[in-house]
Design an enzyme around this catalytic site. Structure first.
Site, mmCIF file in Angstrom:
data_model
loop_
_atom_site.group_PDB
_atom_site.id
_atom_site.type_symbol
_atom_site.label_atom_id
_atom_site.label_comp_id
_atom_site.label_asym_id
_atom_site.label_seq_id
_atom_site.Cartn_x
_atom_site.Cartn_y
_atom_site.Cartn_z
ATOM 1 N N ASP A 128 30.884 122.823 82.063
ATOM 2 C CA ASP A 128 30.263 124.156 82.113
ATOM 3 C C ASP A 128 30.061 124.725 83.530
ATOM 4 O O ASP A 128 29.879 125.928 83.688
ATOM 5 C CB ASP A 128 28.897 124.133 81.404
ATOM 6 C CG ASP A 128 29.010 123.736 79.944
ATOM 7 O OD1 ASP A 128 30.104 123.900 79.381
ATOM 8 O OD2 ASP A 128 28.010 123.249 79.371
ATOM 9 N N ARG A 172 28.385 127.005 76.883
ATOM 10 C CA ARG A 172 26.987 127.085 76.424
ATOM 11 C C ARG A 172 26.378 128.411 76.864
ATOM 12 O O ARG A 172 26.906 129.441 76.483
ATOM 13 C CB ARG A 172 26.193 125.900 76.969
ATOM 14 C CG ARG A 172 25.129 125.393 76.023
ATOM 15 C CD ARG A 172 24.353 124.267 76.658
ATOM 16 N NE ARG A 172 25.087 123.029 76.681
ATOM 17 C CZ ARG A 172 24.801 121.977 75.932
ATOM 18 N NH1 ARG A 172 23.784 122.025 75.114
ATOM 19 N NH2 ARG A 172 25.500 120.881 76.031
HETATM 20 P P1 ADP Z 1 23.904 117.310 79.466
HETATM 21 O O1 ADP Z 1 23.479 116.215 80.375
HETATM 22 O O2 ADP Z 1 25.405 117.412 79.369
HETATM 23 O O3 ADP Z 1 23.220 118.628 79.793
HETATM 24 P P2 ADP Z 1 22.102 116.956 77.181
HETATM 25 O O4 ADP Z 1 21.341 118.193 77.438
HETATM 26 O O5 ADP Z 1 22.454 116.651 75.774
HETATM 27 O O6 ADP Z 1 23.501 116.914 77.967
HETATM 28 O O7 ADP Z 1 21.268 115.728 77.760
HETATM 29 C C1 ADP Z 1 21.767 114.394 77.697
HETATM 30 C C2 ADP Z 1 20.636 113.447 77.383
HETATM 31 O O8 ADP Z 1 19.653 113.494 78.426
HETATM 32 C C3 ADP Z 1 19.858 113.754 76.114
HETATM 33 O O9 ADP Z 1 20.464 113.240 74.962
HETATM 34 C C4 ADP Z 1 18.535 113.037 76.378
HETATM 35 O O10 ADP Z 1 18.640 111.649 76.131
HETATM 36 C C5 ADP Z 1 18.364 113.248 77.889
HETATM 37 N N1 ADP Z 1 17.484 114.415 78.115
HETATM 38 C C6 ADP Z 1 17.810 115.723 78.027
HETATM 39 N N2 ADP Z 1 16.735 116.511 78.251
HETATM 40 C C7 ADP Z 1 15.706 115.678 78.488
HETATM 41 C C8 ADP Z 1 14.313 115.876 78.779
HETATM 42 N N3 ADP Z 1 13.773 117.101 78.902
HETATM 43 N N4 ADP Z 1 13.552 114.772 78.968
HETATM 44 C C9 ADP Z 1 14.076 113.542 78.865
HETATM 45 N N5 ADP Z 1 15.374 113.293 78.588
HETATM 46 C C10 ADP Z 1 16.188 114.333 78.402
HETATM 47 O O1 F6P Z 2 28.117 121.071 77.836
HETATM 48 C C1 F6P Z 2 29.471 120.945 77.489
HETATM 49 C C2 F6P Z 2 29.736 121.586 76.138
HETATM 50 O O2 F6P Z 2 31.118 121.392 75.839
HETATM 51 C C3 F6P Z 2 29.364 123.070 76.035
HETATM 52 O O3 F6P Z 2 30.294 123.921 76.664
HETATM 53 C C4 F6P Z 2 29.276 123.236 74.542
HETATM 54 O O4 F6P Z 2 28.423 124.305 74.204
HETATM 55 C C5 F6P Z 2 28.680 121.919 74.103
HETATM 56 O O5 F6P Z 2 28.955 120.976 75.142
HETATM 57 C C6 F6P Z 2 29.226 121.411 72.794
HETATM 58 O O6 F6P Z 2 28.610 120.210 72.547
HETATM 59 P P1 F6P Z 2 29.038 119.168 71.416
HETATM 60 O O7 F6P Z 2 30.428 118.734 71.715
HETATM 61 O O8 F6P Z 2 28.085 118.038 71.546
HETATM 62 O O9 F6P Z 2 28.931 119.891 70.153
#
Ligand code: ADP
Ligand code: F6P
Length: 320
Positions: A128, A172
């Site tokens: 992203d 996203r």
């Molecule tokens: P990305 O790192 O790609 O943004 P996510 O938002 O799904 O993906 O976050 C990955 C993981 O990080 C989550 O599944 C969770 O385990 C942890 N995480 C995300 N947000 C929080 C939070 N506010 N506090 C603690 N752990 C978090």
């Molecule tokens: O953060 C990467 C991403 O591919 C976004 O662009 C998209 O909205 C999301 O993850 C999709 O997530 P998932 O593959 O878990 O449905």
């Protein structure tokens, strides 16, 4: 003294994560540090699921998409009990510091975990490119190339049939993929969540293009703007002609990383160990103007990465 580190990949996979894993492992071993690779992100910490990595564990992976360490989204880790237990697992395995490769959610998790005394360095890995403090995140360049290659193919059909196509891409809440791919792919319009849009303006732009002799109308729609099915049907009414729709989906997440992503991931992995050896913690490695930067985790959540307004202006001129 850092003698042993943990390494994990978390959140959505991104092409180039393996190159970063390879760089972390080899730089650590070169520096006399052992590496435990935890599988499935934070879930692997909670499950105590790891293996000791050596230089050959990362052979033959620099060119592979996905992540050999697997990744997951862990709900249990979001609770403070989960984080406390993860810190206990790290202590039990005598891990002195943790390297987390992931997106902003993963860094929120890392910051929470650091409150339990865990030293952590982050490496930005997400297609992203939505992380504050860094010009690039690992996987973005490859994802943009994938979108551009899809646009090029769609344009062949759009031109042959003189049709309009909506190409929905990921991102996203962020329009970086759409804007960059729209510019590189020569799209007629790019719609991103950071900017208001109107169906009327979009339809007028397309009609004017066809009138000037354009054979195709390609709109790159970032997923955060509107559901592409609703968007296409509504646009059809304003345009008075049929609109085709292609949702690119997860093909944007996979595939061989571009050389740019491989090199950047290698640098970031190397820098992560360099900074841990300098006792840096609770920071993410980033890159600004080609140079290494260090961004405190909390700055990432308190700020939003803006879209480059110059790219936006340029797109609106070059798509005439
Ligand atoms: P990305 O790192 O790609 O943004 P996510 O938002 O799904 O993906 O976050 C990955 C993981 O990080 C989550 O599944 C969770 O385990 C942890 N995480 C995300 N947000 C929080 C939070 N506010 N506090 C603690 N752990 C978090
Ligand atoms: O953060 C990467 C991403 O591919 C976004 O662009 C998209 O909205 C999301 O993850 C999709 O997530 P998932 O593959 O878990 O449905």
């Amino acid at each position: 003294m850092i003698k042993k580190i943990g390494l994990l990949t978390s959140g959505g996979d991104a092409p180039g994560m393996n190159a970063a894993v390879r760089a972390v492992v080899r730089t650590a071993i070169y520096s006399g540090i052992k590496v435990l690779g935890f599988e499935r992100g934070y879930q692997g910490l909670l499950d105590n699921s790891y293996y000791e990595m050596n230089t050959t564990s990362v052979s033959d992976i620099i060119h592979r998409g996905g992540t050999i360490l697997k990744t997951a989204r862990s709900e249990s880790f979001k609770t403070s009990e989960g984080q406390k237990y993860a810190s206990f697992i790290l202590e039990k395995n005598e891990v002195d510091a943790l390297v987390v490769i992931g997106g902003d959610g993963s860094f929120r998790g890392a910051h929470e975990l650091s409150k339990f005394g865990v030293k952590i360095i982050g490496i930005p890995g997400t297609i992203d490119n939505d992380i504050y403090g860094t010009d690039y995140t690992i996987g973005f360049d490859t994802a943009v190339d994938t979108v551009v290659s899809a646009i090029n193919k769609i344009r062949d059909t759009a031109s042959s049939h003189e049709r309009t196509f909506v190409v929905e891409c990921m991102g996203r809440d962020s329009g970086w993929i759409a804007l960059t791919a729209g510019l590189a792919g020569g799209a007629e319009d790019v719609l991103i969540p950071e900017q208001e849009f109107s169906y009327q303006d979009c339809a007028e732009k397309l009609k004017a293009g066809f009138k000037r002799g354009k054979a195709h109308g390609i709109i790159v729609l970032s997923e955060g703007v509107e559901n592409s099915d609703i968007f296409s049907k509504t646009l059809e009414k304003h345009l008075g002609m049929s609109v085709n729709r292609t949702v690119l989906g997860h093909i944007q997440r996979g595939g061989q990383p571009s050389s740019f992503d491989k090199v950047m991931a290698s640098k970031m992995g190397y820098w992560a160990i360099e900074e841990l050896l300098r006792s840096r913690e609770d920071h993410m490695i980033g890159v600004k103007g080609g140079e290494k930067v260090l961004v405190p985790f909390k700055d990432i959540f308190h700020n939003k990465k803006d879209i480059d307004p110059v790219l936006l202006d340029m797109t609106n001129i070059l798509n005439l």
